[in-house]
Design an enzyme around this catalytic site. Sequence first.
Site, PDB file in Angstrom:
ATOM      1  N   PRO A 135       0.817  -1.221   0.000  1.00  0.00           N
ATOM      2  CA  PRO A 135       0.000   0.000   0.000  1.00  0.00           C
ATOM      3  C   PRO A 135       0.852   1.273   0.000  1.00  0.00           C
ATOM      4  O   PRO A 135       0.505   2.248  -0.646  1.00  0.00           O
ATOM      5  CB  PRO A 135      -0.823  -0.137   1.285  1.00  0.00           C
TER       6      PRO A 135
ATOM      7  N   GLU B  85       4.143  -3.370 -13.161  1.00  0.00           N
ATOM      8  CA  GLU B  85       5.520  -3.861 -13.392  1.00  0.00           C
ATOM      9  C   GLU B  85       6.484  -2.699 -13.657  1.00  0.00           C
ATOM     10  O   GLU B  85       7.427  -2.809 -14.455  1.00  0.00           O
ATOM     11  CB  GLU B  85       5.535  -4.939 -14.471  1.00  0.00           C
TER      12      GLU B  85
ATOM     13  N   THR C 227       6.133   1.810 -13.460  1.00  0.00           N
ATOM     14  CA  THR C 227       5.505   2.868 -14.262  1.00  0.00           C
ATOM     15  C   THR C 227       6.450   3.298 -15.388  1.00  0.00           C
ATOM     16  O   THR C 227       7.646   2.977 -15.374  1.00  0.00           O
ATOM     17  CB  THR C 227       5.240   4.105 -13.383  1.00  0.00           C
TER      18      THR C 227
END
Length: 381
Positions: free
Chosen positions: A128, A364, A366
């Site tokens: 997160p 995977e 940016t």
Amino acid sequence: MNFELNDEQRMVRDTARDFANREIAPKAAELDKSERWPAEIIAKMAELGFLGMAIPTEYGGAGLDTMSYAIVMEEISAACASSGVIMSVNNSLFCDPVYKFGNEQQKQEILAPVASGQVLGCFGLTEPMSGSDAQTMATVAKKVDGGWVINGAKNWITNGPHAEYLIVFAITERAENGRVKHTAFLVKKGTAGFTQNPRDHKLGIKAAHSCTLFFQDCFVPDSAVVGNVGDGFKIAMATLDGGRIGIACQALGIARAALEAATAYAKERKSFGKPIAEHQAIQFMLADMATHLDAARLLTWRAAAMKDAKVRHSAESAQAKLYASEAATRITHKAIQIFGGYGYSTEYPVERHYRDARITEIYEGTSEIQRIVIAANLLKG
Ligand code: CAA
């Protein structure tokens, strides 16, 4: 580099194209709308050997090469981008690191059923509060007698709700200067202390379910460690070098499907007394779309060929993913433009391609992370 496909690769491509056209494409709109997990497509992909393509047959795989994997990924993703990423995560993010870094027992007991598609695998790196800056994860694994106790959470885990196994990365050492070391572990569904949230709801790739996973005092034995203790971050990065080829191929498939749909529509739809394909404005859009698509494929196949040649390909994979994902966004955007108002409607497939393309610039790594990897390679030494 010679990109002429050999007989085996052509056969694999034809098999994948036929399967994708007959059994996946007709269901893609329904899968997107209902967000249904495509269990029957996954079962068929397993039968065809598409879930462990570059894994040797002795460990349940198809014993093919990365080029074949790239070709099949494009075909499957052209029909359904959700099915594409389910396949990609299983191949690139689970099977590849377990094959490369796992021990013999892990390969026989865990890799084999996943590579053959009897069960699925997934990959737990993102958290997160830690995505692009992957080293700063909060998940920790503490050494205890006979194993490790994992605490933390991982999110956006594609295949998470359905996978039998997870390769997860946790901090196992924190030095006084703040430097951390990570270790990779294999965790089986049902292990005490390992739980999951309901699936996420997303803009696109709606049939590819992802979720957050939790570890609360989750004990795993020493035999769950993949590779060496402390090497986890490098294992994750090396895995993503391959994973990014898979996502570049997913972007290629989505973009190709949008270009094919827009080309066919442009030949049918009339304005100002002739098919819109006869207007130069439309021709220029189609020409740019085709050029971006071919450039993206060449970059992607170069990275795949380098992986097959066992040459370090971090920067080349990053270039492939960066270019292919941004090309897919541009191409699907223009496809909607060619369709005009109909492109904005769910009656036609291009709005789905547009939504599906967007994630390829994010997961995977940016586009910004790909640029960091490319620049670091350029500036090193
Ligand atoms: N292969 C092997 N080793 C590598 C490597 C690679 N490709 N890249 C880096 N390393 C090694 C470095 O050599 C270095 O080793 P030493 O400590 O021995 O010098 C170590 O790893 C640390 O490297 P960096 O200093 O470059 O690390 P960093 O903290 O600066 O981070 C980064 C680099 C490229 C930004 C990295 O954090 C990154 O890739 N972030 C993005 C993460 C990402 O892609 N997440 C996607 C999650 S998966 C997903 O999306 C799943 C899904 O469901 C589809």
